[in-house]
Design a protein around this motif. Structure first.
Motif, PDB file in Angstrom:
ATOM      1  N   CYS A  64       0.833  -1.209   0.000  1.00 31.80           N
ATOM      2  CA  CYS A  64       0.000   0.000   0.000  1.00 31.80           C
ATOM      3  C   CYS A  64       0.864   1.254   0.000  1.00 31.80           C
ATOM      4  CB  CYS A  64      -0.939  -0.004   1.205  1.00 31.80           C
ATOM      5  SG  CYS A  64      -2.213  -1.286   1.150  1.00 31.80           S
ATOM      6  N   LYS A  65       1.938   1.272   0.806  1.00 30.18           N
ATOM      7  CA  LYS A  65       2.834   2.424   0.823  1.00 30.18           C
ATOM      8  C   LYS A  65       3.517   2.598  -0.533  1.00 30.18           C
ATOM      9  CE  LYS A  65       3.803   2.247   5.787  1.00 30.18           C
ATOM     10  NZ  LYS A  65       4.852   2.062   6.829  1.00 30.18           N
ATOM     11  N   LYS A  66       3.878   1.492  -1.154  1.00 31.57           N
ATOM     12  CA  LYS A  66       4.510   1.567  -2.475  1.00 31.57           C
ATOM     13  C   LYS A  66       3.545   2.132  -3.507  1.00 31.57           C
ATOM     14  CE  LYS A  66       6.680  -1.317  -6.014  1.00 31.57           C
ATOM     15  NZ  LYS A  66       7.047  -2.710  -6.415  1.00 31.57           N
ATOM     16  N   ASP A  67       2.278   1.709  -3.440  1.00 33.85           N
ATOM     17  CA  ASP A  67       1.277   2.232  -4.378  1.00 33.85           C
ATOM     18  C   ASP A  67       1.066   3.732  -4.165  1.00 33.85           C
ATOM     19  OD1 ASP A  67       1.012  -0.299  -5.367  1.00 33.85           O
ATOM     20  OD2 ASP A  67      -0.802  -0.786  -4.221  1.00 33.85           O
ATOM     21  N   GLN A  68       1.028   4.157  -2.901  1.00 34.59           N
ATOM     22  CA  GLN A  68       0.861   5.587  -2.628  1.00 34.59           C
ATOM     23  C   GLN A  68       2.061   6.389  -3.133  1.00 34.59           C
ATOM     24  OE1 GLN A  68       0.180   5.922   1.579  1.00 34.59           O
ATOM     25  NE2 GLN A  68      -1.861   4.975   1.490  1.00 34.59           N
ATOM     26  N   ARG A  69       3.264   5.832  -2.954  1.00 32.33           N
ATOM     27  CA  ARG A  69       4.456   6.526  -3.434  1.00 32.33           C
ATOM     28  C   ARG A  69       4.461   6.623  -4.958  1.00 32.33           C
ATOM     29  NH1 ARG A  69       7.558   3.702  -0.838  1.00 32.33           N
ATOM     30  NH2 ARG A  69       8.234   2.199  -2.421  1.00 32.33           N
ATOM     31  N   GLU A  70       4.023   5.533  -5.619  1.00 33.58           N
ATOM     32  CA  GLU A  70       3.972   5.563  -7.079  1.00 33.58           C
ATOM     33  C   GLU A  70       2.928   6.565  -7.572  1.00 33.58           C
ATOM     34  OE1 GLU A  70       3.241   1.589  -8.287  1.00 33.58           O
ATOM     35  OE2 GLU A  70       5.323   0.919  -7.995  1.00 33.58           O
ATOM     36  N   LEU A  71       1.793   6.662  -6.870  1.00 39.50           N
ATOM     37  CA  LEU A  71       0.785   7.649  -7.263  1.00 39.50           C
ATOM     38  C   LEU A  71       1.309   9.073  -7.090  1.00 39.50           C
ATOM     39  CD1 LEU A  71      -2.479   6.091  -5.764  1.00 39.50           C
ATOM     40  CD2 LEU A  71      -1.864   6.269  -8.179  1.00 39.50           C
ATOM     41  N   ALA A  72       2.062   9.310  -5.992  1.00 41.07           N
ATOM     42  CA  ALA A  72       2.635  10.645  -5.783  1.00 41.07           C
ATOM     43  C   ALA A  72       3.654  10.975  -6.867  1.00 41.07           C
ATOM     44  CB  ALA A  72       3.275  10.715  -4.396  1.00 41.07           C
ATOM     45  N   GLU A  73       4.509   9.997  -7.208  1.00 41.37           N
ATOM     46  CA  GLU A  73       5.489  10.228  -8.262  1.00 41.37           C
ATOM     47  C   GLU A  73       4.812  10.453  -9.606  1.00 41.37           C
ATOM     48  OE1 GLU A  73       8.016   6.856  -8.173  1.00 41.37           O
ATOM     49  OE2 GLU A  73       9.047   7.435  -6.317  1.00 41.37           O
ATOM     50  N   LEU A  74       3.713   9.729  -9.846  1.00 36.67           N
ATOM     51  CA  LEU A  74       2.980   9.924 -11.094  1.00 36.67           C
ATOM     52  C   LEU A  74       2.371  11.322 -11.167  1.00 36.67           C
ATOM     53  CD1 LEU A  74       2.017   8.543 -13.702  1.00 36.67           C
ATOM     54  CD2 LEU A  74      -0.009   7.785 -12.459  1.00 36.67           C
ATOM     55  N   GLY A  75       1.847  11.802 -10.037  1.00 37.72           N
ATOM     56  CA  GLY A  75       1.297  13.157 -10.021  1.00 37.72           C
ATOM     57  C   GLY A  75       2.369  14.207 -10.273  1.00 37.72           C
ATOM     58  N   GLU A  76       3.554  14.026  -9.634  1.00 42.51           N
ATOM     59  CA  GLU A  76       4.648  14.963  -9.858  1.00 42.51           C
ATOM     60  C   GLU A  76       5.107  14.939 -11.316  1.00 42.51           C
ATOM     61  OE1 GLU A  76       7.682  13.971  -7.118  1.00 42.51           O
ATOM     62  OE2 GLU A  76       6.542  14.583  -5.332  1.00 42.51           O
ATOM     63  N   ALA A  77       5.191  13.732 -11.904  1.00 40.92           N
ATOM     64  CA  ALA A  77       5.606  13.631 -13.307  1.00 40.92           C
ATOM     65  C   ALA A  77       4.589  14.320 -14.226  1.00 40.92           C
ATOM     66  CB  ALA A  77       5.763  12.165 -13.691  1.00 40.92           C
ATOM     67  N   GLU A  78       3.319  14.181 -13.887  1.00 41.68           N
ATOM     68  CA  GLU A  78       2.294  14.841 -14.705  1.00 41.68           C
ATOM     69  C   GLU A  78       2.402  16.359 -14.606  1.00 41.68           C
ATOM     70  OE1 GLU A  78      -2.583  14.716 -15.290  1.00 41.68           O
ATOM     71  OE2 GLU A  78      -1.590  13.477 -13.768  1.00 41.68           O
ATOM     72  N   ASN A  79       2.680  16.870 -13.415  1.00 39.80           N
ATOM     73  CA  ASN A  79       2.865  18.315 -13.254  1.00 39.80           C
ATOM     74  C   ASN A  79       4.085  18.805 -14.027  1.00 39.80           C
ATOM     75  OD1 ASN A  79       0.621  18.526 -11.595  1.00 39.80           O
ATOM     76  ND2 ASN A  79       1.807  18.192  -9.710  1.00 39.80           N
ATOM     77  N   SER A  81       5.342  17.414 -16.653  1.00 40.37           N
ATOM     78  CA  SER A  81       5.019  17.347 -18.077  1.00 40.37           C
ATOM     79  C   SER A  81       4.203  18.553 -18.520  1.00 40.37           C
ATOM     80  CB  SER A  81       4.259  16.054 -18.372  1.00 40.37           C
ATOM     81  OG  SER A  81       3.864  15.982 -19.736  1.00 40.37           O
ATOM     82  N   ARG A  82       3.277  18.988 -17.682  1.00 35.73           N
ATOM     83  CA  ARG A  82       2.483  20.174 -18.018  1.00 35.73           C
ATOM     84  C   ARG A  82       3.359  21.415 -18.100  1.00 35.73           C
ATOM     85  NH1 ARG A  82      -2.793  19.314 -14.043  1.00 35.73           N
ATOM     86  NH2 ARG A  82      -3.708  17.538 -15.197  1.00 35.73           N
ATOM     87  N   VAL A  83       4.298  21.553 -17.137  1.00 39.46           N
ATOM     88  CA  VAL A  83       5.194  22.713 -17.144  1.00 39.46           C
ATOM     89  C   VAL A  83       6.075  22.706 -18.387  1.00 39.46           C
ATOM     90  CG1 VAL A  83       7.109  23.832 -15.943  1.00 39.46           C
ATOM     91  CG2 VAL A  83       5.168  22.957 -14.640  1.00 39.46           C
ATOM     92  N   GLU A  84       6.617  21.516 -18.725  1.00 44.19           N
ATOM     93  CA  GLU A  84       7.482  21.426 -19.904  1.00 44.19           C
ATOM     94  C   GLU A  84       6.704  21.737 -21.182  1.00 44.19           C
ATOM     95  OE1 GLU A  84       9.167  17.567 -19.790  1.00 44.19           O
ATOM     96  OE2 GLU A  84      10.498  17.993 -18.096  1.00 44.19           O
ATOM     97  N   ASN A  85       5.483  21.229 -21.287  1.00 42.11           N
ATOM     98  CA  ASN A  85       4.675  21.524 -22.470  1.00 42.11           C
ATOM     99  C   ASN A  85       4.369  23.021 -22.559  1.00 42.11           C
ATOM    100  OD1 ASN A  85       4.593  18.841 -23.210  1.00 42.11           O
ATOM    101  ND2 ASN A  85       2.664  18.432 -22.127  1.00 42.11           N
ATOM    102  N   PHE A  86       4.129  23.644 -21.395  1.00 44.16           N
ATOM    103  CA  PHE A  86       3.872  25.087 -21.392  1.00 44.16           C
ATOM    104  C   PHE A  86       5.108  25.865 -21.839  1.00 44.16           C
ATOM    105  CE2 PHE A  86       4.071  29.154 -19.094  1.00 44.16           C
ATOM    106  CZ  PHE A  86       2.930  29.765 -19.610  1.00 44.16           C
ATOM    107  N   LEU A  87       6.283  25.474 -21.332  1.00 44.51           N
ATOM    108  CA  LEU A  87       7.516  26.167 -21.719  1.00 44.51           C
ATOM    109  C   LEU A  87       7.823  25.967 -23.199  1.00 44.51           C
ATOM    110  CD1 LEU A  87       9.786  25.377 -18.622  1.00 44.51           C
ATOM    111  CD2 LEU A  87       8.583  27.500 -19.154  1.00 44.51           C
ATOM    112  N   LYS A  88       7.550  24.743 -23.719  1.00 43.96           N
ATOM    113  CA  LYS A  88       7.775  24.500 -25.137  1.00 43.96           C
ATOM    114  C   LYS A  88       6.855  25.360 -25.985  1.00 43.96           C
ATOM    115  CE  LYS A  88       9.478  19.746 -24.781  1.00 43.96           C
ATOM    116  NZ  LYS A  88       9.190  18.316 -25.103  1.00 43.96           N
ATOM    117  N   THR A  89       5.627  25.466 -25.559  1.00 48.36           N
ATOM    118  CA  THR A  89       4.672  26.297 -26.299  1.00 48.36           C
ATOM    119  C   THR A  89       5.107  27.759 -26.289  1.00 48.36           C
ATOM    120  OG1 THR A  89       2.885  24.786 -25.679  1.00 48.36           O
ATOM    121  CG2 THR A  89       2.251  26.953 -26.484  1.00 48.36           C
ATOM    122  N   GLU A  90       5.550  28.242 -25.096  1.00 46.67           N
ATOM    123  CA  GLU A  90       6.030  29.619 -25.001  1.00 46.67           C
ATOM    124  C   GLU A  90       7.259  29.844 -25.874  1.00 46.67           C
ATOM    125  OE1 GLU A  90       4.830  32.287 -23.434  1.00 46.67           O
ATOM    126  OE2 GLU A  90       3.045  31.138 -22.919  1.00 46.67           O
ATOM    127  N   ALA A  91       8.172  28.859 -25.884  1.00 45.51           N
ATOM    128  CA  ALA A  91       9.378  29.001 -26.708  1.00 45.51           C
ATOM    129  C   ALA A  91       9.035  29.008 -28.192  1.00 45.51           C
ATOM    130  CB  ALA A  91      10.350  27.872 -26.394  1.00 45.51           C
TER     131      ALA A  91
END
Length: 295
Positions: A91-106, A108-118
């Motif tokens: 259960c702790k491993k699943d929660q950690r993976e969900l947190a890492e997935l959320g951070e990776a998604e954030n 990715s959004r920032v990188e896509n925004f910076l690419k669009t701005e560039a």
């Protein structure tokens, strides 16, 4: 085709009866056995199969030695606690993976925004005739050892890391300990102490294993054997015969030794049964497979 008798030996047809008779004599075919070695004694523990030193009985009437059943319950509880730890770790491993997935998604959004701005900035500069910034971009690495991919490579020599292996999800373990014979929930507080009345000389300190007549009914004095149905009286733990229960106890529902009032729940039938290849009170026949005699 004519019908042949059992003892017909002059016929050219090898009858079923003849085949069965020859198979029995030659050692072919399945062998069915039934012996007293396959049935445990009524006063023996259902786990250790030896005469109980400190007998206890479950509400269903299964007899155990106190040391053996306590050891079984403790081992099961340790096994359950180990499974609970593994489940909590998952259960702790699943929660950690969900947190890492959320951070990776954030990210990715920032990188896509910076690419669009560039891209917008470079397009505006190109329209104004300024230098392009896209020439300074460095291409992404194609190596399978970059960006932490080296930790995700499969290992073909470790079964748990092969590409075809799928990680199984552990289910939440049940904390209930079940009886090894009946399969029903079992608790230590449900065990009832049993008191057998010795049929031998109390001063005899020899082992009970070698004695055939070990116990007797404290009311009627009948010797308790495997073929004598018995019952345990819950208030005192005395073992009496079923005949004593039907003819004496159930008339007034009074304890024959103490005179206390009894109920139906206070009379526990002592279960008799088999061990090894046999099942409790169900099937006492063993079948041994042998080579088949071909006609």
């Amino acid at each position: 085709m004519t019908r042949h008798s059992k003892n017909c030996t002059a016929s050219s047809v090898y009858s079923y009866n003849e085949k069965k008779k020859d198979a029995k004599a030659s050692g072919y075919g399945s062998l069915k056995l039934l012996g007293k070695d396959g049935v445990k004694d009524f006063d023996c523990c259902s786990l250790s199969l030896h005469p109980c030193r400190n007998p206890v009985v479950t509400p269903d009437g299964h007899l155990f030695d106190k040391e053996a059943i306590f050891e079984y319950i403790i081992s099961k509880k340790n096994e359950i606690s180990q499974k609970i730890k593994e489940y909590e770790k998952q259960c702790k491993k699943d929660q950690r993976e969900l947190a890492e997935l959320g951070e990776a998604e954030n990210r990715s959004r920032v990188e896509n925004f910076l690419k669009t701005e560039a891209a917008v900035s470079s397009a505006s500069q190109a329209a104004q005739g300024g230098p392009s910034t896209s020439a300074g971009k460095s291409g992404s690495s194609v190596s399978n050892m970059a960006s932490g991919l080296d930790k995700k490579l499969p290992s073909f020599w470790i079964p748990s890391l092969t590409p075809g292996n799928k990680e199984t999800k552990l289910q939440k373990p049940d904390k209930t300990v079940f009886c090894p014979i009946s399969g029903k929930p079992l608790k230590i507080k449900d065990l009832i102490d049993v008191k057998f009345t010795l049929a031998v000389d109390p001063n005899d300190k020899g082992a009970l294993d070698g004695k055939r007549e070990r116990y007797k009914c404290p009311v009627t004095g009948d010797i308790l054997r495997n073929n004598v149905p018995c019952a345990v009286l819950r208030p005192t733990g005395d073992v009496v015969t079923k005949e004593c229960v039907e003819k004496l106890i159930k008339k007034d529902m009074l304890h024959p030794l103490t005179g206390a009032k009894l109920s139906e729940k206070d009379i526990i039938p002592l279960q008799r049964g088999g061990t090894g290849f046999t099942t409790a009170n169900d099937q006492l026949m063993s079948k041994k497979a042998r080579p088949v005699l071909q006609a």
